[in-house]
Design a protein around this motif. Structure first.
Motif, PDB file in Angstrom:
ATOM      1  N   THR A  47      41.781  20.022  90.806  1.00 11.44           N
ATOM      2  CA  THR A  47      41.677  21.277  91.565  1.00 11.44           C
ATOM      3  C   THR A  47      40.438  21.261  92.449  1.00 11.44           C
ATOM      4  O   THR A  47      39.406  20.684  92.094  1.00 11.44           O
ATOM      5  N   PHE A  48      40.551  21.931  93.607  1.00 13.24           N
ATOM      6  CA  PHE A  48      39.471  21.971  94.590  1.00 13.24           C
ATOM      7  C   PHE A  48      39.206  23.395  95.044  1.00 13.24           C
ATOM      8  O   PHE A  48      40.070  24.269  94.938  1.00 13.24           O
ATOM      9  N   SER A  49      38.002  23.604  95.568  1.00 15.08           N
ATOM     10  CA  SER A  49      37.611  24.893  96.144  1.00 15.08           C
ATOM     11  C   SER A  49      37.138  24.690  97.573  1.00 15.08           C
ATOM     12  O   SER A  49      36.504  23.680  97.893  1.00 15.08           O
ATOM     13  N   PHE A  50      37.438  25.674  98.425  1.00 13.85           N
ATOM     14  CA  PHE A  50      36.981  25.653  99.818  1.00 13.85           C
ATOM     15  C   PHE A  50      36.251  26.941 100.141  1.00 13.85           C
ATOM     16  O   PHE A  50      36.383  27.503 101.236  1.00 13.85           O
ATOM     17  N   ASN A  51      35.473  27.398  99.186  1.00 12.89           N
ATOM     18  CA  ASN A  51      34.608  28.566  99.363  1.00 12.89           C
ATOM     19  C   ASN A  51      33.630  28.313 100.521  1.00 12.89           C
ATOM     20  O   ASN A  51      33.440  27.175 100.958  1.00 12.89           O
ATOM     21  N   GLY A  52      32.986  29.373 100.975  1.00 13.08           N
ATOM     22  CA  GLY A  52      32.146  29.289 102.165  1.00 13.08           C
ATOM     23  C   GLY A  52      31.013  28.291 102.100  1.00 13.08           C
ATOM     24  O   GLY A  52      30.523  27.843 103.138  1.00 13.08           O
ATOM     25  N   ASN A  53      30.596  27.909 100.895  1.00 12.69           N
ATOM     26  CA  ASN A  53      29.464  26.989 100.786  1.00 12.69           C
ATOM     27  C   ASN A  53      29.875  25.570 100.409  1.00 12.69           C
ATOM     28  O   ASN A  53      29.023  24.736 100.123  1.00 12.69           O
ATOM     29  N   LYS A  54      31.166  25.281 100.406  1.00  7.26           N
ATOM     30  CA  LYS A  54      31.616  23.941 100.016  1.00  7.26           C
ATOM     31  C   LYS A  54      31.492  22.951 101.180  1.00  7.26           C
ATOM     32  O   LYS A  54      31.252  23.329 102.327  1.00  7.26           O
ATOM     33  N   ILE A  94      33.680  21.279 102.856  1.00  7.11           N
ATOM     34  CA  ILE A  94      34.523  21.853 103.910  1.00  7.11           C
ATOM     35  C   ILE A  94      35.007  23.211 103.407  1.00  7.11           C
ATOM     36  O   ILE A  94      35.173  23.418 102.205  1.00  7.11           O
ATOM     37  N   THR A  95      35.223  24.133 104.338  1.00 12.33           N
ATOM     38  CA  THR A  95      35.505  25.510 103.925  1.00 12.33           C
ATOM     39  C   THR A  95      36.510  26.180 104.848  1.00 12.33           C
ATOM     40  O   THR A  95      36.643  25.815 106.018  1.00 12.33           O
ATOM     41  N   CYS A  96      37.194  27.160 104.271  1.00 12.43           N
ATOM     42  CA  CYS A  96      38.001  28.073 105.099  1.00 12.43           C
ATOM     43  C   CYS A  96      37.716  29.507 104.665  1.00 12.43           C
ATOM     44  O   CYS A  96      38.569  30.377 104.738  1.00 12.43           O
ATOM     45  N   GLY A  97      36.493  29.730 104.220  1.00 14.05           N
ATOM     46  CA  GLY A  97      36.073  31.048 103.768  1.00 14.05           C
ATOM     47  C   GLY A  97      36.370  31.249 102.304  1.00 14.05           C
ATOM     48  O   GLY A  97      35.494  31.575 101.508  1.00 14.05           O
ATOM     49  N   GLY A  98      37.607  31.028 101.926  1.00 15.61           N
ATOM     50  CA  GLY A  98      38.033  31.003 100.526  1.00 15.61           C
ATOM     51  C   GLY A  98      38.843  29.733 100.355  1.00 15.61           C
ATOM     52  O   GLY A  98      38.483  28.685 100.848  1.00 15.61           O
ATOM     53  N   GLY A  99      39.959  29.828  99.703  1.00 11.50           N
ATOM     54  CA  GLY A  99      40.870  28.691  99.660  1.00 11.50           C
ATOM     55  C   GLY A  99      40.631  27.739  98.514  1.00 11.50           C
ATOM     56  O   GLY A  99      39.514  27.553  98.036  1.00 11.50           O
ATOM     57  N   GLY A 100      41.716  27.135  98.062  1.00  8.30           N
ATOM     58  CA  GLY A 100      41.668  26.132  97.011  1.00  8.30           C
ATOM     59  C   GLY A 100      42.909  25.276  97.085  1.00  8.30           C
ATOM     60  O   GLY A 100      43.774  25.468  97.948  1.00  8.30           O
ATOM     61  N   ALA A 108      48.520  24.466  98.050  1.00  3.06           N
ATOM     62  CA  ALA A 108      47.418  25.283  98.564  1.00  3.06           C
ATOM     63  C   ALA A 108      47.355  26.611  97.817  1.00  3.06           C
ATOM     64  O   ALA A 108      48.384  27.241  97.559  1.00  3.06           O
ATOM     65  N   THR A 109      46.135  27.042  97.482  1.00  2.10           N
ATOM     66  CA  THR A 109      45.934  28.304  96.769  1.00  2.10           C
ATOM     67  C   THR A 109      44.856  29.133  97.469  1.00  2.10           C
ATOM     68  O   THR A 109      44.167  28.653  98.366  1.00  2.10           O
ATOM     69  N   VAL A 110      44.704  30.377  97.023  1.00  2.00           N
ATOM     70  CA  VAL A 110      43.760  31.278  97.694  1.00  2.00           C
ATOM     71  C   VAL A 110      42.306  30.940  97.381  1.00  2.00           C
ATOM     72  O   VAL A 110      41.409  31.281  98.152  1.00  2.00           O
ATOM     73  N   ASN A 111      42.055  30.293  96.257  1.00  2.00           N
ATOM     74  CA  ASN A 111      40.687  29.863  95.917  1.00  2.00           C
ATOM     75  C   ASN A 111      40.747  28.839  94.792  1.00  2.00           C
ATOM     76  O   ASN A 111      41.823  28.563  94.232  1.00  2.00           O
ATOM     77  N   ARG A 129      49.141  32.061  97.061  1.00  2.00           N
ATOM     78  CA  ARG A 129      49.353  31.122  98.162  1.00  2.00           C
ATOM     79  C   ARG A 129      48.292  31.315  99.245  1.00  2.00           C
ATOM     80  O   ARG A 129      47.975  32.433  99.645  1.00  2.00           O
ATOM     81  N   MET A 130      47.762  30.224  99.743  1.00  2.00           N
ATOM     82  CA  MET A 130      46.763  30.279 100.816  1.00  2.00           C
ATOM     83  C   MET A 130      47.367  30.848 102.091  1.00  2.00           C
ATOM     84  O   MET A 130      48.421  30.397 102.534  1.00  2.00           O
ATOM     85  N   PRO A 131      46.702  31.822 102.739  1.00  2.00           N
ATOM     86  CA  PRO A 131      47.202  32.331 104.027  1.00  2.00           C
ATOM     87  C   PRO A 131      47.084  31.281 105.132  1.00  2.00           C
ATOM     88  O   PRO A 131      46.206  30.413 105.104  1.00  2.00           O
ATOM     89  N   ASN A 132      47.956  31.397 106.097  1.00  2.00           N
ATOM     90  CA  ASN A 132      47.985  30.444 107.210  1.00  2.00           C
ATOM     91  C   ASN A 132      46.696  30.458 108.025  1.00  2.00           C
ATOM     92  O   ASN A 132      46.272  29.430 108.557  1.00  2.00           O
ATOM     93  N   LEU A 133      46.049  31.623 108.141  1.00  2.00           N
ATOM     94  CA  LEU A 133      44.764  31.698 108.852  1.00  2.00           C
ATOM     95  C   LEU A 133      43.723  30.798 108.208  1.00  2.00           C
ATOM     96  O   LEU A 133      42.996  30.073 108.893  1.00  2.00           O
ATOM     97  N   ASN A 134      43.631  30.873 106.877  1.00  2.00           N
ATOM     98  CA  ASN A 134      42.685  30.011 106.163  1.00  2.00           C
ATOM     99  C   ASN A 134      43.083  28.544 106.297  1.00  2.00           C
ATOM    100  O   ASN A 134      42.226  27.667 106.450  1.00  2.00           O
TER     101      ASN A 134
END
Length: 382
Positions: free
Chosen positions: A210-217, A219-225, A70-73, A263-268
């Motif tokens: 690699t994947f992105s979970f930006n707000g418009n993807k 599925i999303t967690c606001g940011g995340g990758g 998991a990554t931050v974006n 590293r992706m935060p636990n909240l995301n």
């Protein structure tokens, strides 16, 4: 009367709304609040937490990979993918000019040089034929087993194709070419989680996906990758580098090389775990929407962009191709003025000031598409 009134009316009816219709809104209809509250109650809201570990297992399981990190974006996932596969400063990386800027930016973070190869018109993704032609014209295999660019003298270290709007490219052919020329294949699957090509999940054809979970993807967690791989050594190194290269110890702060706060935060992670539970439902819903658009444009002079044979797309963004640039701008003007959000495809990377001097192969299809493609509202419809 505006030319695109019927399209505007169709979109409003399809989304059952007379209000502003966004291009792609997130949908939180599951356990998002529950899991986020659990994270808050646990006090582990940063990069250490159970949801981060859970998500890494789930993304690996979903895609069929052995390991997930998991990554931050998505951009940081791309950067890390190149770092751990040996792409170095002054290397070259073959990619497409028709992509979101993150792809080219991440290459630049390494100090490497993007080289732009054309796309296929039907997938809008990297063209295997153009890739092979570029390498036959410009590539030379060195005594060390690597491929070098005859024009620049630099090593061509990797290839990063991107699955545009979630539509799978001919990634198996690209993988075979990369193997022939000893190039590391890194799939930019930022937009294509859940898309399948020839029975295999997006992101699974190269050394790393690699994947992105930006707000418009999708599925999303606001940011995340995330990045996925079957290579244990690569997975361990990626996890180490994304946690500031810290050596585990009960109290000491020991770091053995330059690391990254990726590293992706636990909240995301709490959010993305809840979204993962709904992913297949989201994709089914979006494929139904694509079918409605396809049927609407069947007897018009506008082409709806569909998945190719052997592909099952997630249809993250629905795309159409109009007659020319003037028609594109007319459609964009009328729809956006009516409160229906549409967008053109990205400006080509090779047209941007920081990449305008990068080598490319002429990019005939990329230029043609950049003048004609429009994205239509593509949100999940409850």
């Amino acid at each position: 009367m505006e030319k695109y009134n019927s399209l505007i009316g169709f979109i409003r009816k399809t989304f059952n709304s007379e209000d502003f219709i966004p291009l792609h809104a997130p949908h939180f209809g599951g356990n998002e609040k529950k899991y986020v509250n659990e994270t808050i109650d646990s006090t582990f809201v940063s990069s250490v937490g159970e949801f981060v570990n859970r998500f890494e297992k789930e993304i690996a399981q979903y895609t069929g990979a052995k390991y997930g990190i998991a990554t931050v974006n998505g951009t940081s996932a791309l950067h890390m993918a190149m770092l751990v596969t040996g792409v170095q400063q002054n290397d070259e990386v073959l990619t497409q000019s028709l992509t979101f800027i993150a792809t080219a930016n991440a290459i630049s973070y390494i100090g490497a040089h993007p080289v732009f190869v054309d796309v296929d018109r039907d997938t809008m993704g990297l063209s295997p034929k153009a890739l092979q032609n570029f390498l036959e014209k410009n590539g030379k295999k060195g005594a060390d087993g690597f491929t070098y660019n005859n024009t620049t003298g630099r090593r061509i270290a990797a290839c990063i194709p991107m699955h545009t709007f979630g539509l799978p490219s001919r990634i198996d052919e690209i993988a075979a070419i990369c193997e022939e020329w000893n190039l590391v294949l890194i799939e930019d699957a930022a937009e294509s989680l859940g898309s399948i090509y020839k029975g295999q999940q997006s992101g699974r054809f190269g050394k790393i996906g690699t994947f992105s979970f930006n707000g418009n993807k999708t599925i999303t967690c606001g940011g995340g990758g995330a990045l996925i791989t079957d290579d244990e050594a690569i997975a361990k190194r990626a996890k180490h580098l994304t946690t500031q290269a810290k050596i585990p110890h009960p109290w000491k702060f020991q770091h053995d090389e330059i690391g990254y706060n990726y590293r992706m935060p636990n909240l995301n992670a709490a959010l993305i775990c809840a979204q993962m539970e709904q992913l297949d439902r989201f994709i089914d819903n979006k494929r139904q929407l694509a079918g409605l658009y396809d049927n609407f444009f069947k007897n018009s002079d506008i082409e709806f962009v569909k998945e190719i044979e052997d592909a099952k797309a997630n249809y993250w963004f629905n795309a159409i191709i109009v007659e020319n640039e003037q028609e594109r701008d007319l459609l964009l003007t009328e729809t956006n003025n009516a409160g229906v959000m549409t967008r053109p495809i990205w400006d080509l990377m090779s047209s941007l000031p920081m990449f305008k001097n990068c080598q490319h192969d002429g990019l005939e299809n990329s230029i043609w598409l950049s003048e004609r493609v429009v994205n239509l509202p593509s949100s999940f419809r409850p």
